[in-house]
Design a protein around this motif. Structure first.
Motif, short mmCIF file in Angstrom:
data_model
loop_
_atom_site.label_atom_id
_atom_site.label_comp_id
_atom_site.label_asym_id
_atom_site.label_seq_id
_atom_site.Cartn_x
_atom_site.Cartn_y
_atom_site.Cartn_z
N THR A 68 17.95 36.00 18.32
CA THR A 68 16.82 35.08 18.19
C THR A 68 16.84 34.59 16.75
O THR A 68 16.68 35.38 15.82
N ILE A 69 17.06 33.27 16.59
CA ILE A 69 17.33 32.70 15.26
C ILE A 69 16.23 31.70 14.91
O ILE A 69 15.99 30.75 15.66
N TYR A 70 15.60 31.92 13.76
CA TYR A 70 14.52 31.02 13.32
C TYR A 70 15.04 30.06 12.25
O TYR A 70 15.59 30.49 11.24
N ILE A 71 14.84 28.76 12.52
CA ILE A 71 15.40 27.67 11.73
C ILE A 71 14.30 26.96 10.95
O ILE A 71 13.23 26.68 11.49
N ARG A 72 14.59 26.60 9.70
CA ARG A 72 13.64 25.85 8.89
C ARG A 72 13.90 24.34 9.03
O ARG A 72 15.05 23.90 9.04
N VAL A 73 12.82 23.58 9.14
CA VAL A 73 12.90 22.13 9.14
C VAL A 73 12.51 21.59 7.77
O VAL A 73 13.22 20.79 7.18
N ALA A 74 11.37 22.05 7.26
CA ALA A 74 10.91 21.66 5.92
C ALA A 74 11.31 22.75 4.94
O ALA A 74 10.51 23.59 4.53
N GLY A 75 12.58 22.76 4.59
CA GLY A 75 13.11 23.81 3.74
C GLY A 75 14.25 23.32 2.87
O GLY A 75 14.46 22.11 2.72
N PRO A 76 15.04 24.24 2.32
CA PRO A 76 16.07 23.87 1.34
C PRO A 76 17.37 23.38 1.94
O PRO A 76 18.33 23.17 1.21
N TYR A 77 17.46 23.22 3.25
CA TYR A 77 18.68 22.66 3.84
C TYR A 77 18.31 21.57 4.84
O TYR A 77 17.20 21.49 5.34
N ASN A 78 19.29 20.73 5.11
CA ASN A 78 19.10 19.55 5.96
C ASN A 78 19.73 19.81 7.32
O ASN A 78 20.95 19.87 7.45
N ILE A 79 18.90 19.96 8.35
CA ILE A 79 19.44 20.26 9.67
C ILE A 79 20.09 19.05 10.33
O ILE A 79 20.78 19.19 11.35
N GLU A 106 1.53 26.74 3.15
CA GLU A 106 1.92 26.30 1.80
C GLU A 106 2.23 24.81 1.81
O GLU A 106 1.79 24.06 0.92
N ARG A 107 2.98 24.38 2.81
CA ARG A 107 3.40 22.98 2.88
C ARG A 107 2.19 22.05 3.06
O ARG A 107 2.11 20.99 2.44
N ALA A 108 1.25 22.46 3.90
CA ALA A 108 0.06 21.64 4.13
C ALA A 108 -0.72 21.42 2.84
O ALA A 108 -1.21 20.32 2.57
N LYS A 109 -0.82 22.45 2.02
CA LYS A 109 -1.54 22.32 0.75
C LYS A 109 -0.79 21.44 -0.23
O LYS A 109 -1.39 20.64 -0.96
N LEU A 110 0.53 21.58 -0.24
CA LEU A 110 1.33 20.81 -1.19
C LEU A 110 1.34 19.33 -0.88
O LEU A 110 1.28 18.48 -1.79
N ILE A 111 1.44 18.98 0.40
CA ILE A 111 1.55 17.55 0.76
C ILE A 111 0.22 16.98 1.25
O ILE A 111 0.16 15.82 1.66
N LYS A 112 -0.82 17.82 1.25
CA LYS A 112 -2.19 17.38 1.60
C LYS A 112 -2.27 16.81 3.02
O LYS A 112 -2.81 15.73 3.26
N LYS A 113 -1.70 17.59 3.96
CA LYS A 113 -1.85 17.29 5.38
C LYS A 113 -2.46 18.51 6.06
O LYS A 113 -2.49 19.61 5.50
#
Length: 224
Positions: A68-79, A106-113
């Motif tokens: 079971t592999i968890y992938i980042r979308v908003a992270g340090p690599y480009n899928i 964290e992302r919601a606070k940083l980009i204000k969404k």
């Protein structure tokens, strides 16, 4: 017991020992099956360097281990990058389960969404690239105070229904009947609470989380 380096050979050693002790390797989605067997769940959080997944995929294929592999979308690599896309697609083609790994608070606070908007955006991208996604696992990146798990637990029924999720990686059902094992920095790379070897001595069901970028073939810098 000597301290092992986090090499592919060490991972193979763990797998072989588990198989010799009659553990059944299963995906998280199948946690409730095989009631009369000792179970071993192997989860991967792909925090960095998707190419680091390749070596573990080879091991999983050789020993017929479902991951079971968890992938980042908003992270340090480009899928979307073809090499990263191909590695993840290979994992899916081998039958492994892919989920969303997100630091959405964290992302919601940083980009204000809104938090839900961040999750919606990320899961939409992941589904467009790789098809149906049935699970997610919270990730913490910069601010460890911002733990997104309490938010997920509070809002899980709504999020689960909206995105047709089947489970998230920190549901209590995975911890009630399984010994949780994970590696981390404390301050150096080590098993945090218990080693796989100790858990197997207890003959307990095992839920093991590893991060591919910390595991290597010949040297720990080969993925960088």
């Amino acid at each position: 017991m000597k301290k092992e380096k986090f090499t592919y050979n060490y991972l193979i050693k763990i797998i072989k020992k588990a198989k010799n002790k009659k553990y059944k390797f299963i995906s998280l989605k199948d946690y409730n099956k095989y009631k009369n067997k000792k179970k071993f769940l192997l989860r991967l959080d792909l925090d960095f360097y998707p190419k680091s997944l390749s070596g573990i995929l080879e091991i999983a294929k050789k020993f017929k281990i479902p991951l079971t592999i968890y992938i980042r979308v908003a992270g340090p690599y480009n899928i979307f990058w073809y090499e990263n896309y191909t590695i993840i697609k290979n994992a899916i083609d081998q039958g492994h389960t892919i989920g969303l790994h997100s630091n959405f608070i964290e992302r919601a606070k940083l980009i204000k969404k809104s938090i839900t908007k961040c999750i919606d955006d990320e899961i939409t991208v992941l589904k467009k690239l790789f098809g149906n996604i049935i699970t997610l696992a919270p990730h913490r990146d910069i601010n460890y105070i911002e733990n997104s798990l309490p938010w997920i637990e509070k809002n899980w029924s709504k999020i689960k229904k909206k995105h047709n999720f089947k489970f998230h990686a920190y549901e209590k059902k995975f911890f009630l009947n399984f010994e949780y094992i994970n590696e981390g920095l404390n301050p150096h790379l080590c098993w945090r609470n218990i080693t796989p070897e100790t858990a197997m001595k207890k003959n307990k069901n095992i839920y093991m989380l590893i991060h591919p970028h910390w595991w290597f073939n010949k040297n720990p810098y080969e993925h960088y």
